[in-house]
Design a protein around this motif. Structure first.
Motif, PDB file in Angstrom:
ATOM      1  N   VAL A 134      -6.346  -6.501  -1.020  1.00  0.00           N
ATOM      2  CA  VAL A 134      -5.201  -5.605  -0.875  1.00  0.00           C
ATOM      3  C   VAL A 134      -3.934  -6.400  -0.564  1.00  0.00           C
ATOM      4  O   VAL A 134      -3.922  -7.290   0.278  1.00  0.00           O
ATOM      5  N   CYS A 135      -2.882  -6.070  -1.312  1.00  0.00           N
ATOM      6  CA  CYS A 135      -1.564  -6.687  -1.120  1.00  0.00           C
ATOM      7  C   CYS A 135      -0.524  -5.702  -1.641  1.00  0.00           C
ATOM      8  O   CYS A 135      -0.850  -4.542  -1.910  1.00  0.00           O
ATOM      9  N   ASP A 136       0.699  -6.162  -1.829  1.00  0.00           N
ATOM     10  CA  ASP A 136       1.755  -5.251  -2.300  1.00  0.00           C
ATOM     11  C   ASP A 136       1.400  -4.599  -3.632  1.00  0.00           C
ATOM     12  O   ASP A 136       1.759  -3.451  -3.873  1.00  0.00           O
ATOM     13  N   ASP A 137       0.697  -5.327  -4.493  1.00  0.00           N
ATOM     14  CA  ASP A 137       0.405  -4.818  -5.836  1.00  0.00           C
ATOM     15  C   ASP A 137      -1.023  -4.330  -6.033  1.00  0.00           C
ATOM     16  O   ASP A 137      -1.375  -3.856  -7.110  1.00  0.00           O
ATOM     17  N   ILE A 138      -1.875  -4.474  -5.019  1.00  0.00           N
ATOM     18  CA  ILE A 138      -3.271  -4.026  -5.129  1.00  0.00           C
ATOM     19  C   ILE A 138      -3.589  -3.105  -3.963  1.00  0.00           C
ATOM     20  O   ILE A 138      -3.426  -3.472  -2.806  1.00  0.00           O
ATOM     21  N   ARG A 139      -4.046  -1.882  -4.310  1.00  0.00           N
ATOM     22  CA  ARG A 139      -4.500  -0.932  -3.297  1.00  0.00           C
ATOM     23  C   ARG A 139      -5.939  -0.552  -3.617  1.00  0.00           C
ATOM     24  O   ARG A 139      -6.379  -0.659  -4.749  1.00  0.00           O
ATOM     25  N   VAL A 140      -6.644  -0.099  -2.594  1.00  0.00           N
ATOM     26  CA  VAL A 140      -8.028   0.341  -2.764  1.00  0.00           C
ATOM     27  C   VAL A 140      -8.101   1.831  -2.447  1.00  0.00           C
ATOM     28  O   VAL A 140      -7.556   2.283  -1.440  1.00  0.00           O
TER      29      VAL A 140
END
Length: 161
Positions: free
Chosen positions: A86-92
């Motif tokens: 998870v980061c600014d461009d990846i969500r779960v």
């Protein structure tokens, strides 16, 4: 001539039944996967596989590549391993938790650490799904506290220089 070891015959028969059951379950699983792949193809969803890697490794690699290329990525899973991405461009999105979306703040709230440290918490606490034994007596809460303490000690050590 009579068989001197009737237990050996019983074990042999039980092994044969177990092997037949395993083969039947494997076939059912493969049929199920093929049916799901056909449904996804009919919906226009691309299917990406690699015979040398597990699905979570392929998903993680594709997610990181897509984010690096500027895409916003959503991973739908209940697998804790993906929270480290998870980061600014990846969500779960975890459908098991009443459809909860996790961004970096959500991961910190859930695990007590930033996404990049989730793997450390899992290593200390253990993860039965991935066959990681962890440290006896250490659960998620204590593992997160250890991780936070380690970061704090490292920062204090850098301040002393």
């Amino acid at each position: 001539m009579k068989n001197a070891h009737p237990e050996a015959n019983a074990r042999s028969k039980a092994g044969s039944v177990q092997a037949d059951l395993a083969a039947r379950v494997r076939r059912q699983f493969e049929d199920s996967v093929q049916a799901k792949q056909k449904a996804l193809e009919a919906l226009g969803v691309p299917i990406i596989t690699h015979e040398r890697y597990e699905a979570d490794d392929v998903i993680g690699t594709m997610a990181l590549r897509a984010a690096a290329a500027g895409y916003e990525v959503a991973i739908v899973t209940g697998d804790k391993d993906f929270f480290q991405l998870v980061c600014d461009d990846i969500r779960v999105f975890n459908p098991r938790e009443e459809g909860t979306w996790y961004d970096a703040a959500g991961v910190k709230e859930k695990f007590g650490v930033a996404p990049g440290k989730v793997v450390h918490v899992q290593a200390l606490a253990g993860d039965s799904v991935d066959n990681v034994p962890g440290v006896r007596g250490i659960g998620d809460t204590r593992a997160a506290a250890f991780e936070q303490a380690a970061v704090g000690m490292a920062i204090r050590g850098m301040d002393r220089r």
